[in-house]
Design a protein around this motif. Structure first.
Motif, PDB file in Angstrom:
ATOM      1  N   PRO A  65       0.824  -1.212   0.000  1.00  0.00           N
ATOM      2  CA  PRO A  65       0.000   0.000   0.000  1.00  0.00           C
ATOM      3  C   PRO A  65       0.856   1.259   0.000  1.00  0.00           C
ATOM      4  CG  PRO A  65      -0.878  -1.608   1.554  1.00  0.00           C
ATOM      5  CD  PRO A  65       0.450  -2.146   1.094  1.00  0.00           C
ATOM      6  N   ASN A  66       0.374   2.305  -0.680  1.00  0.00           N
ATOM      7  CA  ASN A  66       1.170   3.534  -0.793  1.00  0.00           C
ATOM      8  C   ASN A  66       0.391   4.784  -0.407  1.00  0.00           C
ATOM      9  OD1 ASN A  66      -0.515   3.955  -2.987  1.00  0.00           O
ATOM     10  ND2 ASN A  66       1.124   4.404  -4.449  1.00  0.00           N
TER      11      ASN A  66
ATOM     12  N   SER B 223       3.553   7.338 -10.418  1.00  0.00           N
ATOM     13  CA  SER B 223       2.889   6.028 -10.493  1.00  0.00           C
ATOM     14  C   SER B 223       3.349   5.079  -9.401  1.00  0.00           C
ATOM     15  CB  SER B 223       3.139   5.400 -11.867  1.00  0.00           C
ATOM     16  OG  SER B 223       4.529   5.204 -12.078  1.00  0.00           O
ATOM     17  N   TYR B 224       2.641   3.964  -9.301  1.00  0.00           N
ATOM     18  CA  TYR B 224       2.982   2.917  -8.334  1.00  0.00           C
ATOM     19  C   TYR B 224       3.420   1.646  -9.063  1.00  0.00           C
ATOM     20  CZ  TYR B 224      -1.575   0.706  -9.339  1.00  0.00           C
ATOM     21  OH  TYR B 224      -2.642   0.094  -9.968  1.00  0.00           O
ATOM     22  N   ASP B 225       4.131   0.804  -8.362  1.00  0.00           N
ATOM     23  CA  ASP B 225       4.537  -0.536  -8.828  1.00  0.00           C
ATOM     24  C   ASP B 225       5.259  -0.533 -10.175  1.00  0.00           C
ATOM     25  OD1 ASP B 225       3.495  -1.477  -6.503  1.00  0.00           O
ATOM     26  OD2 ASP B 225       1.969  -2.759  -7.392  1.00  0.00           O
ATOM     27  N   GLU B 226       6.065   0.491 -10.416  1.00  0.00           N
ATOM     28  CA  GLU B 226       6.915   0.468 -11.609  1.00  0.00           C
ATOM     29  C   GLU B 226       7.924  -0.658 -11.512  1.00  0.00           C
ATOM     30  OE1 GLU B 226      10.513   1.346 -14.030  1.00  0.00           O
ATOM     31  OE2 GLU B 226      10.338   1.140 -11.858  1.00  0.00           O
ATOM     32  N   GLU B 227       8.387  -0.920 -10.288  1.00  0.00           N
ATOM     33  CA  GLU B 227       9.419  -1.942 -10.092  1.00  0.00           C
ATOM     34  C   GLU B 227       8.889  -3.361 -10.301  1.00  0.00           C
ATOM     35  OE1 GLU B 227      12.377  -1.239  -9.994  1.00  0.00           O
ATOM     36  OE2 GLU B 227      12.744   0.673  -9.006  1.00  0.00           O
ATOM     37  N   ALA B 228       7.593  -3.500 -10.464  1.00  0.00           N
ATOM     38  CA  ALA B 228       6.999  -4.801 -10.783  1.00  0.00           C
ATOM     39  C   ALA B 228       6.675  -4.914 -12.263  1.00  0.00           C
ATOM     40  CB  ALA B 228       5.737  -5.027  -9.955  1.00  0.00           C
ATOM     41  N   GLY B 229       7.256  -4.026 -13.076  1.00  0.00           N
ATOM     42  CA  GLY B 229       7.007  -4.074 -14.516  1.00  0.00           C
ATOM     43  C   GLY B 229       6.028  -3.028 -14.987  1.00  0.00           C
ATOM     44  N   CYS B 230       6.115  -1.831 -14.399  1.00  0.00           N
ATOM     45  CA  CYS B 230       5.256  -0.704 -14.818  1.00  0.00           C
ATOM     46  C   CYS B 230       3.777  -1.050 -14.706  1.00  0.00           C
ATOM     47  CB  CYS B 230       5.595  -0.278 -16.245  1.00  0.00           C
ATOM     48  SG  CYS B 230       7.297   0.249 -16.493  1.00  0.00           S
ATOM     49  N   LYS B 231       3.376  -1.591 -13.554  1.00  0.00           N
ATOM     50  CA  LYS B 231       1.988  -2.034 -13.408  1.00  0.00           C
ATOM     51  C   LYS B 231       1.008  -0.904 -13.165  1.00  0.00           C
ATOM     52  CE  LYS B 231       2.565  -6.843 -11.966  1.00  0.00           C
ATOM     53  NZ  LYS B 231       2.240  -7.854 -10.948  1.00  0.00           N
ATOM     54  N   GLY B 232       1.455   0.169 -12.548  1.00  0.00           N
ATOM     55  CA  GLY B 232       0.531   1.235 -12.210  1.00  0.00           C
ATOM     56  C   GLY B 232       0.281   2.222 -13.320  1.00  0.00           C
ATOM     57  N   VAL B 233       1.321   2.573 -14.061  1.00  0.00           N
ATOM     58  CA  VAL B 233       1.212   3.679 -15.019  1.00  0.00           C
ATOM     59  C   VAL B 233       0.220   3.429 -16.158  1.00  0.00           C
ATOM     60  CG1 VAL B 233       3.149   3.021 -16.502  1.00  0.00           C
ATOM     61  CG2 VAL B 233       2.599   5.435 -16.192  1.00  0.00           C
TER      62      VAL B 233
ATOM     63  N   PRO C   6      -6.614  -0.805  -9.508  1.00  0.00           N
ATOM     64  CA  PRO C   6      -7.550  -1.912  -9.279  1.00  0.00           C
ATOM     65  C   PRO C   6      -7.205  -2.767  -8.068  1.00  0.00           C
ATOM     66  CG  PRO C   6      -6.128  -2.375 -11.152  1.00  0.00           C
ATOM     67  CD  PRO C   6      -5.884  -0.942 -10.770  1.00  0.00           C
ATOM     68  N   GLU C   7      -5.969  -2.659  -7.563  1.00  0.00           N
ATOM     69  CA  GLU C   7      -5.578  -3.442  -6.389  1.00  0.00           C
ATOM     70  C   GLU C   7      -6.330  -2.999  -5.140  1.00  0.00           C
ATOM     71  OE1 GLU C   7      -2.355  -3.203  -9.390  1.00  0.00           O
ATOM     72  OE2 GLU C   7      -3.534  -1.710  -8.297  1.00  0.00           O
ATOM     73  N   GLY C   8      -6.757  -1.734  -5.124  1.00  0.00           N
ATOM     74  CA  GLY C   8      -7.536  -1.220  -4.006  1.00  0.00           C
ATOM     75  C   GLY C   8      -6.723  -0.566  -2.912  1.00  0.00           C
ATOM     76  N   ASP C   9      -5.412  -0.815  -2.860  1.00  0.00           N
ATOM     77  CA  ASP C   9      -4.595  -0.233  -1.795  1.00  0.00           C
ATOM     78  C   ASP C   9      -3.418   0.578  -2.329  1.00  0.00           C
ATOM     79  OD1 ASP C   9      -3.006  -2.249  -2.783  1.00  0.00           O
ATOM     80  OD2 ASP C   9      -2.722  -3.287  -0.872  1.00  0.00           O
ATOM     81  N   ARG C  10      -3.413   0.847  -3.631  1.00  0.00           N
ATOM     82  CA  ARG C  10      -2.350   1.624  -4.263  1.00  0.00           C
ATOM     83  C   ARG C  10      -2.962   2.601  -5.255  1.00  0.00           C
ATOM     84  NH1 ARG C  10       0.445  -3.856  -5.508  1.00  0.00           N
ATOM     85  NH2 ARG C  10      -1.291  -4.464  -4.161  1.00  0.00           N
ATOM     86  N   SER C  11      -2.309   3.756  -5.380  1.00  0.00           N
ATOM     87  CA  SER C  11      -2.849   4.796  -6.262  1.00  0.00           C
ATOM     88  C   SER C  11      -1.740   5.469  -7.054  1.00  0.00           C
ATOM     89  CB  SER C  11      -3.582   5.874  -5.453  1.00  0.00           C
ATOM     90  OG  SER C  11      -4.690   5.340  -4.766  1.00  0.00           O
ATOM     91  N   ASN C  12      -2.102   5.949  -8.234  1.00  0.00           N
ATOM     92  CA  ASN C  12      -1.293   6.894  -8.976  1.00  0.00           C
ATOM     93  C   ASN C  12      -1.697   8.302  -8.558  1.00  0.00           C
ATOM     94  OD1 ASN C  12       0.034   4.976 -10.810  1.00  0.00           O
ATOM     95  ND2 ASN C  12      -1.993   4.707 -11.717  1.00  0.00           N
ATOM     96  N   LEU C  13      -0.825   9.273  -8.869  1.00  0.00           N
ATOM     97  CA  LEU C  13      -1.137  10.667  -8.591  1.00  0.00           C
ATOM     98  C   LEU C  13      -0.836  11.489  -9.840  1.00  0.00           C
ATOM     99  CD1 LEU C  13      -0.345  12.771  -5.461  1.00  0.00           C
ATOM    100  CD2 LEU C  13       0.409  13.599  -7.695  1.00  0.00           C
TER     101      LEU C  13
END
Length: 374
Positions: free
Chosen positions: A20-21, A130-140, A45-52
């Motif tokens: 979560p972020n 964005s979030y979760d870039e380190e997991a393969g750019c999942k958030g952007v 869509p994860e529900g606990d992470r957001s982009n800004l």
């Protein structure tokens, strides 16, 4: 707030990829709003992470996106000489997880925000964090999908991955997948009564090695090192004990593709070999872990020319690591990489950025803002 002070705050948030972020998103949002800047929080869509997403200047005009990620890789590795989530300053260096990759860029953006907010911008500057870039750019991708309602089509996107503040025009695309094969266990003295999952995956691994060898024969793109698409088996695990027929085996595959090549297609022969195991009675699961396209910006593109002028250095043709830049380009937005720090310091103990690198990045951002007032 100064860039160093902001970086200290950002590093203090343990915003590890896949977690979560809300804390770091709320702090950045409050900071920007305190300077009168329009902020939109975009839950994933994860529900606990957001982009800004934030806009400085006239939203109805085409402008520039400054893109960076708020997540960091874990800091559990040995070798840290101080708390990785507490910024430590020593001899001009600022140590902490994410200092270079890439909270330094975020800090420079935020430090520049008050002056940008006071400037008579005729074109906007947008912050896309964005979030979760380190997991393969999942958030952007979720944020890019919302851009039509957030802003006019931008003139370009600047991805602030560490590049020593030298602009970069190209990188390879990437795709990664996980294969899980389930067989049937039993005593190793009766292999005829089981289904050995490791033996089954061995054939898939042979296909992966053969595909890697084929790719090394071309096609070629000389700006990259190596100048061809590549593929590897990254992880392999399975079984329980040497005297038990292994009923499961898991392998992860990664492909990196030159421009014009879909990295997912490079994994297709491996997936086909895996799914052929279904006919032998195995259960097969193929999970796509991440994917992003290559970046390829022409040397004479306006965005490349602009950043040559802003940085005083000719853009570098290509790098080996990947970013979300290809996703922006795929969405019809020119993109370039330019950020503070050195990628060689990332993902290792005592990660650091130099204070003068932070200030240099802030200066370029403010210079971009000055261009947007003309």
């Amino acid at each position: 707030m100064q860039a160093m002070e902001i970086l200290e705050t950002l590093v203090g948030f343990p915003s590890v990829v896949g977690t979560p972020n809300a804390g770091i998103v709320a702090w950045i949002g409050d900071y920007l709003q305190s300077h009168g800047i329009d902020v939109t929080i975009l839950p994933g869509p994860e529900g606990d992470r957001s982009n800004l997403f934030a806009t400085i200047g006239p939203r109805e005009m085409p402008g520039y996106i400054l893109s960076g990620h708020m997540d960091v890789v874990p800091a559990a590795e040995n070798g840290w000489t101080s708390d990785p989530f507490r910024l430590r300053a020593e001899a001009g260096r600022l140590y902490g997880r994410g200092a270079t990759d890439m909270k330094g860029f975020l800090a420079a953006c935020l430090a520049a925000a008050p002056s940008l907010a006071q400037a008579p911008l005729r074109r906007p500057i947008h912050y896309a964090f964005s979030y979760d870039e380190e997991a393969g750019c999942k958030g952007v991708p979720h944020m890019i999908a919302r851009l039509p309602e957030l802003c006019k089509t931008p003139l370009g996107a600047v991805i602030g991955e560490p590049s020593g503040m030298r602009a970069i025009r190209a990188h390879k695309g990437k795709a990664a997948s996980r294969l899980t094969v389930k067989g049937r266990s039993g005593h190793s003295s009766r292999p005829d009564q089981g289904l050995n999952a490791i033996h089954a995956v061995a054939g898939v691994l042979a296909q992966a090695v053969a595909q890697a060898e084929r790719l090394a024969r071309g096609p070629f793109e000389p700006v990259f090192e190596p100048p061809y698409s590549s593929l590897q088996v990254g992880t392999l695990k399975g079984g329980q004990a040497v005297n038990i027929i292994p009923d499961w085996c898991e392998a992860e595959f990664e492909a990196r593709a030159i421009s014009g090549v879909d990295p997912g297609v490079l994994l297709a022969p491996i997936r086909a070999a895996a799914e052929a195991l279904l006919e032998q009675g195995f259960k097969v699961e193929w999970q796509e872990l991440s994917a992003y396209p290559a970046l390829s910006l022409a040397a004479d593109a306006p965005l490349a020319t602009l950043f040559e002028e802003l940085t005083g250095r000719e853009p570098l043709a290509a790098v080996s690591y990947g970013t979300e830049a290809g996703l922006f380009q795929q969405a019809g937005i020119d993109a370039i990489i330019c950020g503070p720090g050195d990628i060689g310091r990332a993902h290792r103990p005592d990660e650091f950025i130099c204070a003068d690198e932070l200030f240099a990045c802030q200066a370029v951002i403010e210079a971009l803002g000055a261009r947007c007032t003309a």
